[in-house]
Design an enzyme around this catalytic site. Structure first.
Site, PDB file in Angstrom:
ATOM      1  N   ILE A   4       1.089  -0.934  -0.097  1.00 45.07           N
ATOM      2  CA  ILE A   4      -0.023  -0.275  -0.074  1.00 45.07           C
ATOM      3  C   ILE A   4       0.958   1.239   0.118  1.00 45.07           C
ATOM      4  CG2 ILE A   4      -1.815  -1.368   0.555  1.00 45.07           C
ATOM      5  CD1 ILE A   4      -1.639   0.171   4.103  1.00 45.07           C
ATOM      6  N   PHE A  49       4.247   1.175  16.034  1.00 42.90           N
ATOM      7  CA  PHE A  49       5.377  -0.015  16.842  1.00 42.90           C
ATOM      8  C   PHE A  49       5.525   0.142  18.273  1.00 42.90           C
ATOM      9  CE2 PHE A  49       7.066   3.130  13.953  1.00 42.90           C
ATOM     10  CZ  PHE A  49       8.697   3.301  13.984  1.00 42.90           C
ATOM     11  N   VAL A  91       5.322  -0.587  22.504  1.00 37.74           N
ATOM     12  CA  VAL A  91       5.497   0.382  23.354  1.00 37.74           C
ATOM     13  C   VAL A  91       7.066   0.446  23.914  1.00 37.74           C
ATOM     14  CG1 VAL A  91       5.738   0.622  25.424  1.00 37.74           C
ATOM     15  CG2 VAL A  91       3.164   0.068  23.968  1.00 37.74           C
ATOM     16  N   TYR A 149       0.704   6.345  17.036  1.00 38.19           N
ATOM     17  CA  TYR A 149      -0.679   5.161  15.970  1.00 38.19           C
ATOM     18  C   TYR A 149      -1.784   5.637  16.119  1.00 38.19           C
ATOM     19  CZ  TYR A 149      -3.473   0.683  15.944  1.00 38.19           C
ATOM     20  OH  TYR A 149      -4.294  -0.294  15.245  1.00 38.19           O
TER      21      TYR A 149
HETATM   22  N1  LIG Z   1      -4.371  -6.597  16.732  1.00 38.05           N
HETATM   23  C1  LIG Z   1      -5.146  -5.360  17.681  1.00 38.05           C
HETATM   24  O1  LIG Z   1      -5.511  -5.653  18.839  1.00 38.05           O
HETATM   25  C2  LIG Z   1      -5.799  -4.159  16.872  1.00 38.05           C
HETATM   26  C3  LIG Z   1      -6.418  -3.196  17.593  1.00 38.05           C
HETATM   27  C4  LIG Z   1      -6.574  -2.488  16.783  1.00 38.05           C
HETATM   28  C5  LIG Z   1      -6.546  -2.060  15.293  1.00 38.05           C
HETATM   29  N2  LIG Z   1      -6.392  -3.292  14.887  1.00 38.05           N
HETATM   30  C6  LIG Z   1      -5.592  -2.843  13.883  1.00 38.05           C
HETATM   31  O2  LIG Z   1      -5.776  -3.761  12.499  1.00 38.05           O
HETATM   32  C7  LIG Z   1      -4.900  -4.054  11.835  1.00 38.05           C
HETATM   33  C8  LIG Z   1      -4.543  -5.643  11.100  1.00 38.05           C
HETATM   34  O3  LIG Z   1      -3.845  -5.666  12.321  1.00 38.05           O
HETATM   35  P1  LIG Z   1      -2.468  -6.837  13.583  1.00 38.05           P
HETATM   36  O4  LIG Z   1      -2.767  -7.043  14.136  1.00 38.05           O
HETATM   37  O5  LIG Z   1      -3.440  -8.758  12.712  1.00 38.05           O
HETATM   38  O6  LIG Z   1      -1.250  -6.465  12.802  1.00 38.05           O
HETATM   39  P2  LIG Z   1       0.100  -7.504  12.301  1.00 38.05           P
HETATM   40  O7  LIG Z   1      -0.385  -8.861  12.113  1.00 38.05           O
HETATM   41  O8  LIG Z   1       1.276  -6.812  12.337  1.00 38.05           O
HETATM   42  O9  LIG Z   1      -0.452  -7.555  10.142  1.00 38.05           O
HETATM   43  C9  LIG Z   1      -0.454  -6.643   9.751  1.00 38.05           C
HETATM   44  C10 LIG Z   1      -0.878  -7.128   8.608  1.00 38.05           C
HETATM   45  O10 LIG Z   1      -0.372  -5.263   7.560  1.00 38.05           O
HETATM   46  C11 LIG Z   1       0.367  -5.854   6.902  1.00 38.05           C
HETATM   47  N3  LIG Z   1       1.229  -4.527   6.179  1.00 38.05           N
HETATM   48  C12 LIG Z   1       1.782  -3.399   7.093  1.00 38.05           C
HETATM   49  N4  LIG Z   1       2.216  -3.082   6.104  1.00 38.05           N
HETATM   50  C13 LIG Z   1       2.423  -3.185   4.720  1.00 38.05           C
HETATM   51  C14 LIG Z   1       1.825  -2.441   3.198  1.00 38.05           C
HETATM   52  N5  LIG Z   1       2.653  -0.880   3.163  1.00 38.05           N
HETATM   53  N6  LIG Z   1       1.405  -2.968   1.914  1.00 38.05           N
HETATM   54  C15 LIG Z   1       1.362  -3.726   2.385  1.00 38.05           C
HETATM   55  N7  LIG Z   1       1.115  -4.852   3.798  1.00 38.05           N
HETATM   56  C16 LIG Z   1       1.052  -3.807   4.580  1.00 38.05           C
HETATM   57  C17 LIG Z   1       1.319  -6.737   6.875  1.00 38.05           C
HETATM   58  O11 LIG Z   1       2.056  -7.319   6.357  1.00 38.05           O
HETATM   59  P3  LIG Z   1       4.199  -8.086   6.151  1.00 38.05           P
HETATM   60  O12 LIG Z   1       3.805  -9.780   6.684  1.00 38.05           O
HETATM   61  O13 LIG Z   1       4.407  -7.664   5.187  1.00 38.05           O
HETATM   62  O14 LIG Z   1       5.522  -6.833   7.484  1.00 38.05           O
HETATM   63  C18 LIG Z   1       0.793  -7.653   7.198  1.00 38.05           C
HETATM   64  O15 LIG Z   1       0.000  -8.609   6.887  1.00 38.05           O
HETATM   65  C19 LIG Z   1      -4.332  -3.012  11.612  1.00 38.05           C
HETATM   66  O16 LIG Z   1      -4.604  -1.813  10.720  1.00 38.05           O
HETATM   67  C20 LIG Z   1      -4.210  -3.036  12.927  1.00 38.05           C
HETATM   68  O17 LIG Z   1      -3.512  -1.125  13.208  1.00 38.05           O
HETATM   69  C21 LIG Z   1      -5.254  -3.924  15.226  1.00 38.05           C
END
Ligand SMILES: NC(=O)c1ccc[n+]([C@@H]2O[C@H](COP(=O)([O-])OP(=O)(O)OC[C@H]3O[C@@H](n4cnc5c(N)ncnc54)[C@H](OP(=O)(O)O)[C@@H]3O)[C@@H](O)[C@H]2O)c1
Length: 276
Positions: free
Chosen positions: A63, A94, A96, A193
């Site tokens: 993206i 990032f 904490v 964030y």
């Molecule tokens: N986990 C939570 O508790 C939580 C809470 C609130 C909101 N969220 C939101 O939920 C979403 C998913 O989070 P998650 O917890 O599943 O995180 P995650 O396990 O770290 O997964 C993040 C995903 O985003 C991809 N990504 C990052 N930069 C990218 C880029 N430039 N182009 C394409 N893909 C990219 C990563 O790909 P790579 O593997 O290549 O890095 C990975 O597939 C995020 O928007 C996060 O802010 C999460």
């Protein structure tokens, strides 16, 4: 050209995005694209779902790379004549304990979570077909960060007339203010964030307004949401939800019935509209 409905999930190779793809493969009638910036990681994820008897398709998407977004755009236009469901899930945070200077964290996080998500929307929203659904994965962190903004910033972010240009200026100013060490004096909370996710939530409100103005008859529904606190690489093992549970609200919004007239332009958590 195929008339099959098509859904695209960003950041689908792991975490919540992977679980969203899994759920869409089970519940969406049409082609589901797991996208990932790294084709290797993407293919491994696709194979995992195939082993579960599911049939996701794969397309590369970084993206942060405009060329990559446009290649996907051309592909969707040519093969499907548009797009039915877009889930903007990709994001970063990032840890904490990370010692990277705050200003760098702010710049890097803003680039992915806000500016790159916006770039995807700029290129792909015009492709969304009538009755299409768009889900921008934000966070409850946006709500708590908003509460810690100055009154003036809160008013701007809650405004029903703020433009995308004004929002871009504010997100840019936050990064600049962190570089100059004045972000708190300027009314920003001390969370990079959280501010990037304010950007995602407010962008969604603006986009929904634009859809009302320009494409009302197409009945497209676009919302921001929080998946909850989910056990992924981002949030760690102590979070309360599994990835599949975290996918529930985004998938609910992605599959709102064709005759639904809401939610639209809302911030949704646990399948319920939250006050912004
Ligand atoms: N986990 C939570 O508790 C939580 C809470 C609130 C909101 N969220 C939101 O939920 C979403 C998913 O989070 P998650 O917890 O599943 O995180 P995650 O396990 O770290 O997964 C993040 C995903 O985003 C991809 N990504 C990052 N930069 C990218 C880029 N430039 N182009 C394409 N893909 C990219 C990563 O790909 P790579 O593997 O290549 O890095 C990975 O597939 C995020 O928007 C996060 O802010 C999460």
């Amino acid at each position: 050209m195929s008339s099959t409905p098509v859904a695209v999930v960003t950041g689908g190779n792991k975490g919540i995005g992977f679980a969203i793809v899994r759920a869409l493969c089970k519940q969406f009638t049409g082609d589901v694209y797991l996208t990932a910036r790294d084709p290797g990681r993407g293919q491994v994820a696709v194979t995992k779902l195939q082993q579960e008897g599911l049939n996701p398709l794969f397309h590369q998407l970084d993206i942060e790379d405009l060329q990559s977004i446009r290649t996907l755009q051309d592909f969707l236009k040519e093969k499907y004549g548009g797009l039915n469901v877009l889930v903007n899930n990709a994001g970063i945070a990032f840890k904490v304990a990370d010692t990277t200077p705050f200003a760098i964290q702010a710049e890097v996080t803003m680039r992915t979570n806000f500016f790159a998500t916006r770039d995807v929307c700029t290129e792909l929203l015009p492709l969304i077909k009538p009755h299409g659904r768009v889900v921008n994965v934000s966070s409850m962190g946006s709500v708590s960060a908003l509460a810690r903004c100055s009154r003036d910033l809160q008013q701007k972010f809650r405004s029903d007339t703020i433009t995308e240009e004004e929002l871009v200026k504010l997100m840019t100013k936050f990064v600049e203010d962190t570089k100059n060490g004045v972000h708190e004096k300027e009314g920003w909370p001390n969370t990079a964030y959280g501010v990037t996710k304010i950007g995602v939530t407010v962008l969604s409100r603006i986009q929904a307004r634009m859809l009302n103005k320009e494409r009302k008859a197409d009945r497209i529904l676009l919302n921001a949401c929080c998946p909850g606190w989910v056990r992924t690489d981002m949030a760690g093992p102590n979070a309360t939800k599994s990835a599949d549970e975290g996918a529930e609200t985004p998938v609910y919004l992605a599959l709102l019935a064709p005759d639904a007239d809401g939610p639209h332009g809302q911030f949704v958590s646990e399948k319920k509209v939250q006050k912004w």
